[in-house]
Design an enzyme around this catalytic site. Structure first.
Site, short mmCIF file in Angstrom:
data_model
loop_
_atom_site.label_atom_id
_atom_site.label_comp_id
_atom_site.label_asym_id
_atom_site.label_seq_id
_atom_site.Cartn_x
_atom_site.Cartn_y
_atom_site.Cartn_z
N GLU A 148 -5.23 -2.05 14.13
CA GLU A 148 -5.76 -1.16 13.10
C GLU A 148 -7.10 -0.63 13.56
OE1 GLU A 148 -6.21 -2.46 8.99
OE2 GLU A 148 -4.33 -3.58 9.14
N GLU A 196 -5.57 1.97 -1.39
CA GLU A 196 -6.60 1.29 -0.61
C GLU A 196 -7.21 0.14 -1.44
OE1 GLU A 196 -7.43 0.95 2.42
OE2 GLU A 196 -9.41 0.09 2.18
N HIS A 235 0.91 -9.23 4.47
CA HIS A 235 -0.26 -8.35 4.43
C HIS A 235 -0.79 -8.34 2.98
CE1 HIS A 235 -2.27 -4.71 6.52
NE2 HIS A 235 -2.89 -4.86 5.36
N ARG A 262 3.74 0.11 13.07
CA ARG A 262 3.46 -1.21 12.49
C ARG A 262 3.59 -1.12 10.98
NH1 ARG A 262 -2.19 -4.12 11.23
NH2 ARG A 262 -1.25 -5.98 10.37
N ASN A 273 -8.00 -5.84 14.60
CA ASN A 273 -8.28 -4.75 13.67
C ASN A 273 -9.79 -4.50 13.71
OD1 ASN A 273 -5.62 -5.12 12.99
ND2 ASN A 273 -5.98 -5.67 10.85
N TYR A 295 -13.00 -1.95 12.67
CA TYR A 295 -13.48 -0.81 11.90
C TYR A 295 -14.95 -0.48 12.12
CZ TYR A 295 -9.08 -0.52 9.38
OH TYR A 295 -7.76 -0.34 9.08
N GLN A 339 0.81 -1.22 0.00
CA GLN A 339 0.00 0.00 0.00
C GLN A 339 0.84 1.28 0.00
OE1 GLN A 339 -2.67 -1.74 3.26
NE2 GLN A 339 -4.12 -0.48 2.13
N TRP A 362 -4.99 3.31 11.64
CA TRP A 362 -4.83 3.03 10.21
C TRP A 362 -5.25 4.28 9.48
CZ3 TRP A 362 -2.42 -0.64 7.54
CH2 TRP A 362 -2.52 -0.55 6.15
N ASN A 367 -1.86 -10.82 8.28
CA ASN A 367 -2.86 -9.80 8.51
C ASN A 367 -4.21 -10.27 8.02
OD1 ASN A 367 -3.65 -6.91 9.10
ND2 ASN A 367 -4.27 -7.06 6.96
N GLU A 368 -5.19 -10.25 8.89
CA GLU A 368 -6.60 -10.48 8.54
C GLU A 368 -6.83 -11.70 7.65
OE1 GLU A 368 -8.28 -6.85 7.01
OE2 GLU A 368 -8.03 -5.83 8.92
C1 BGC Z 1 -6.51 -3.83 5.97
C2 BGC Z 1 -5.81 -2.60 5.40
C3 BGC Z 1 -6.86 -1.71 4.76
C4 BGC Z 1 -7.83 -1.26 5.82
C5 BGC Z 1 -8.91 -0.30 5.36
C6 BGC Z 1 -7.80 -3.54 6.67
O1 BGC Z 1 -8.71 -4.52 6.32
O2 BGC Z 1 -5.62 -4.54 6.79
O3 BGC Z 1 -4.85 -3.03 4.50
O4 BGC Z 1 -6.30 -0.64 4.07
O5 BGC Z 1 -8.47 -2.39 6.35
O6 BGC Z 1 -9.75 -0.93 4.43
#
Ligand code: BGC
Length: 475
Positions: A380, A431, A123, A78, A310, A312, A20, A424, A167-168
């Site tokens: 994140e 993205e 990642h 990170r 992580n 969101y 990224q 993040w 990652n994820e």
């Molecule tokens: C990911 C990142 C991504 C972020 C926002 C996460 O799922 O690890 O790479 O940019 O979300 O979408």
């Protein structure tokens, strides 16, 4: 409560990922990875067919990134290693010294600034030759990943004490091998994600073990995996069906990975029974969800030294009846439920990102409860702006503040052992499918200019104050 101190030695960070931000996609002997291939193929799978060829140029402009880190006063950073920059064909058969030099410079400079690096091995950017051998669908990748991890520990482990293997795995498996939104773009509905995830879990566990047996004594570091999860609640809190749907939602999202690694080496019962039953109904002779052998279960159990989350967003969950089940089998279909966004939740820059700060507090308390009160790093969390973004992102800072306040409540009122928070992202960056149209950075990057200048958003200046005081003042 409208302000408060964070615990002493709380880790304040920001996160990035190699593909990224780095660019330099073929510089100095780097091999191709799946994102290089995917973006170069075009086909409108990424916004305006944009690529990470240049991205934030961090391969050459890494000192500019360090200035941003310094300006924020971060205690931790990170970032991820580009596997194919280090091992161009993915294997230790050929090692790219220039790739090693790049990360050595970065790591040494961070340490000189007293910033602790947290390093992610993988990642989303699998080396293309590894994908060509079957990628995460192939058992062979487990061993190849283990060797890559061992190489990284041997090369950087004298200085890196916090490792994240993958990652994820939820998105890495679903988007790459089931919905086909990420490379290699495979749409193996009902099977691809389960198979890929199965190998990712084994690869993670092997990478943990090799550290534990060969490096831990000498290097004294720790290894984990970054799990992403929404928080989920029933759409109708009085509906038993929605409550059960919510339980399934959390299991298909978080427990899928967290149970094997943090609890008992195996998938949750709820997933095993649903998928096996459905597989039978479909006339299959075995379940679409692969099984771990007893030996594998013992190998996987307990392979994380801390919990990386992580977070969101949050969803309200509605159970789907047999009539409303989608015909395609991924996600909603096996889980028999769908996650819905409440219309009054604000959306931060990208349609999936409903802003629900209280969700993080509930999720943190849930993790504490389900997984034995682990040390948790929020590896994140963030909010986006659409392009063109406002430098005075006052609104976005409000989302950060509310979220940090909920983290503080989780620590102080719920006794959750949260050790750190990583925003993040450090920089606006590539993205994934949204290219450069969605901006998560604390620093704005002007992608139109050759020198890719970084400029702090209002959020960056405010975040720096929180980091400096180890305190949130929220009015
Ligand atoms: C990911 C990142 C991504 C972020 C926002 C996460 O799922 O690890 O790479 O940019 O979300 O979408």
């Amino acid at each position: 409560m409208d302000s408060g101190k964070f615990p002493d030695s709380f880790a304040w960070g920001a996160a990035t990922a190699a593909y990224q931000i780095e660019g330099g996609w073929d510089a100095d002997g780097k091999g191709p990875n799946v994102w290089d291939t995917f973006t170069h193929q075009g086909g409108d799978r990424v916004y305006k067919n944009q690529t990470g060829d240049v991205a934030c140029g961090s391969y050459t402009l890494w000192e500019e990134d360090l200035k941003c880190i310094k300006q924020l006063g971060l205690t931790h950073y990170r970032f991820s290693l580009s596997w194919s920059r280090l091992l161009p064909d993915g294997t230790t058969g050929f090692i790219n010294q220039k790739g090693i030099n790049y990360y050595n410079k970065l790591i040494d400079s961070l340490l000189e600034m007293s910033v602790t690096p947290l390093v992610t091995l993988y990642h989303f950017d699998l080396p293309q030759p590894v994908e060509d051998q079957g990628g995460w669908l192939s058992e062979k990748t487990v061993e190849i990943f283990e060797q890559y991890a061992e190489f990284c520990y041997a090369t950087f482990g004298d200085r890196i004490k916090h490792w994240i293997t993958i990652n994820e795995p939820y998105f890495a498996s679903r988007l790459s091998y089931e919905s086909g939104i990420f490379p290699p773009g495979k749409e193996l509905i009902g099977t691809g994600a389960y198979r890929a995830a199965h190998n990712m879990i084994k690869a993670h566990a092997k990478a943990w073990h090799i550290y534990n047996t060969s490096f831990k004594n000498k290097q004294q570091g720790r290894v984990s995996i970054a799990l992403d999860s929404d928080w989920a609640e029933p759409l109708d809190p009085n509906s038993l069906a929605d409550k059960e749907g919510t339980e399934r939602y959390m299991h298909f999202r978080l427990h899928w990975f967290a149970n094997p690694i943090f609890i008992d080496g195996d998938y949750p019962e709820i997933m095993k029974s649903i998928i096996s039953q459905k597989s039978k109904e479909e006339g299959l002779t075995c379940s679409r969800l692969p099984e771990f052998t007893e030996e594998e279960k013992a190998m996987i159990k307990g392979t994380a030294d801390f919990f990386c989350l992580n977070y969101y967003t949050t969803r309200k969950v509605k159970t789907l009846s047999s009539e409303t089940l989608p015909s395609k089998r991924y996600g909603n279909s096996d889980m028999g439920a769908e996650g819905i966004t409440e219309p009054n939740w604000p959306i931060a820059g990208v349609e999936w990102l409903a802003v629900v700060p209280w969700g993080i507090r509930k999720l943190l308390a849930y993790i504490k409860h389900c997984f034995g009160n682990p040390e948790i790093f929020i590896t994140e969390n963030g909010f986006a702006q659409t392009d063109p973004p406002a430098l005075q992102d006052v609104h976005r800072w409000g989302y950060f503040q509310e979220t940090l306040m909920e983290v503080l409540k989780a620590i102080k009122q719920d006794g959750v052992n949260v050790k750190g928070y990583f925003a993040w992202s450090l920089l606006d960056n590539f993205e994934w499918s949204f290219g450069y149209s969605v901006r998560f950075g604390l620093f704005h990057v002007d992608f139109e200019q050759a020198n890719l200048p970084r400029t702090p958003y209002y959020s960056a200046n405010e975040y720096a104050k929180v980091v400096k005081g180890n305190e949130l003042i929220y009015k």
